[in-house]
Design a protein around this motif. Structure first.
Motif, PDB file in Angstrom:
ATOM      1  N   UNK A  29      58.811  12.332  32.269  1.00  0.00           N
ATOM      2  CA  UNK A  29      58.535  11.065  33.507  1.00  0.00           C
ATOM      3  C   UNK A  29      57.963   9.825  33.272  1.00  0.00           C
ATOM      4  N   UNK A  30      58.447   9.872  31.637  1.00  0.00           N
ATOM      5  CA  UNK A  30      59.076   8.649  31.291  1.00  0.00           C
ATOM      6  C   UNK A  30      60.220   8.263  31.635  1.00  0.00           C
ATOM      7  N   UNK A  31      60.230   6.861  32.360  1.00  0.00           N
ATOM      8  CA  UNK A  31      61.862   6.145  32.282  1.00  0.00           C
ATOM      9  C   UNK A  31      62.188   5.800  31.505  1.00  0.00           C
ATOM     10  N   UNK A  32      63.565   6.513  30.909  1.00  0.00           N
ATOM     11  CA  UNK A  32      64.783   6.061  29.725  1.00  0.00           C
ATOM     12  C   UNK A  32      64.408   4.378  29.440  1.00  0.00           C
ATOM     13  N   UNK A  33      64.320   3.771  30.293  1.00  0.00           N
ATOM     14  CA  UNK A  33      64.213   2.540  30.093  1.00  0.00           C
ATOM     15  C   UNK A  33      62.941   2.002  29.357  1.00  0.00           C
ATOM     16  N   UNK A  40      61.168   1.687  21.021  1.00  0.00           N
ATOM     17  CA  UNK A  40      60.747   3.353  20.317  1.00  0.00           C
ATOM     18  C   UNK A  40      62.347   4.056  20.458  1.00  0.00           C
ATOM     19  N   UNK A  41      62.535   4.533  19.629  1.00  0.00           N
ATOM     20  CA  UNK A  41      63.944   5.876  19.623  1.00  0.00           C
ATOM     21  C   UNK A  41      64.391   6.173  21.106  1.00  0.00           C
ATOM     22  N   UNK A  87      54.167   7.058  22.830  1.00  0.00           N
ATOM     23  CA  UNK A  87      53.406   7.330  24.496  1.00  0.00           C
ATOM     24  C   UNK A  87      52.976   6.129  24.696  1.00  0.00           C
ATOM     25  N   UNK A  88      51.630   5.393  24.346  1.00  0.00           N
ATOM     26  CA  UNK A  88      50.574   4.378  24.105  1.00  0.00           C
ATOM     27  C   UNK A  88      52.196   3.430  24.547  1.00  0.00           C
ATOM     28  N   UNK A  89      53.102   3.208  23.830  1.00  0.00           N
ATOM     29  CA  UNK A  89      53.888   2.176  23.683  1.00  0.00           C
ATOM     30  C   UNK A  89      55.169   1.675  24.626  1.00  0.00           C
ATOM     31  N   UNK A  90      54.735   3.731  25.808  1.00  0.00           N
ATOM     32  CA  UNK A  90      55.846   3.566  26.941  1.00  0.00           C
ATOM     33  C   UNK A  90      55.086   3.181  28.374  1.00  0.00           C
ATOM     34  N   UNK A  94      55.404   2.721  32.809  1.00  0.00           N
ATOM     35  CA  UNK A  94      55.893   4.026  33.472  1.00  0.00           C
ATOM     36  C   UNK A  94      55.603   3.492  35.162  1.00  0.00           C
ATOM     37  N   UNK A  95      56.302   3.715  35.963  1.00  0.00           N
ATOM     38  CA  UNK A  95      56.284   3.330  36.954  1.00  0.00           C
ATOM     39  C   UNK A  95      55.246   3.703  37.939  1.00  0.00           C
ATOM     40  N   UNK A  96      53.784   3.069  38.685  1.00  0.00           N
ATOM     41  CA  UNK A  96      53.076   4.331  38.720  1.00  0.00           C
ATOM     42  C   UNK A  96      53.085   4.065  40.854  1.00  0.00           C
ATOM     43  N   UNK A  97      52.943   5.356  41.310  1.00  0.00           N
ATOM     44  CA  UNK A  97      53.060   5.294  42.526  1.00  0.00           C
ATOM     45  C   UNK A  97      52.388   4.494  43.294  1.00  0.00           C
TER      46      UNK A  97
END
Length: 109
Positions: A29-33, A40-41, A87-90, A94-97
């Motif tokens: 669910x997390x965008x690549x950017x 992060x990797x 997860x906490x770093x990215x 993450x886009x919120x709807x």
């Protein structure tokens, strides 16, 4: 080992597999950017690691792998590192709807 201890380790393997699935779905669910922005990797590496962790975790959960071998433990550690560090770093990227494009830092303009 006693039968009760076998059930205990099997229960732990199922819980570990659940964590591995959670980490994989979160990474999907997390965008690549977001990974690059959080330093992060990249997303592809995490997806590969987490898919392999899920396959190994599934093998441990259905008793195809010996529960005390190193592979299910390593698979859980990959998921734990993702959930505790990446997860906490990215999450902030993450886009919120449901938000409008005219939102400011404290809400809509």
């Amino acid at each position: 080992m006693s039968q009760g201890l076998n059930y205990f380790f099997w229960f732990l393997a199922i819980i570990a597999f659940g964590f591995e699935l959670w980490a994989l779905f979160d990474a999907l669910r997390t965008p690549a950017g977001a990974y690059a922005a959080a330093d992060k990797q990249n997303k592809n590496l995490w997806l590969i690691l987490l898919v392999v962790a899920c396959v190994v975790g599934l093998g441990g959960a259905v008793n195809m792998l010996h529960l005390l071998s190193i592979l299910p433990i390593a698979a859980f550690l990959v998921a734990a590192i993702y959930l505790a560090d990446v997860r906490p770093a990215v999450r902030q990227y993450r886009k919120r709807g449901g938000g409008s494009s005219s939102s400011g830092p404290y809400g809509p303009w």
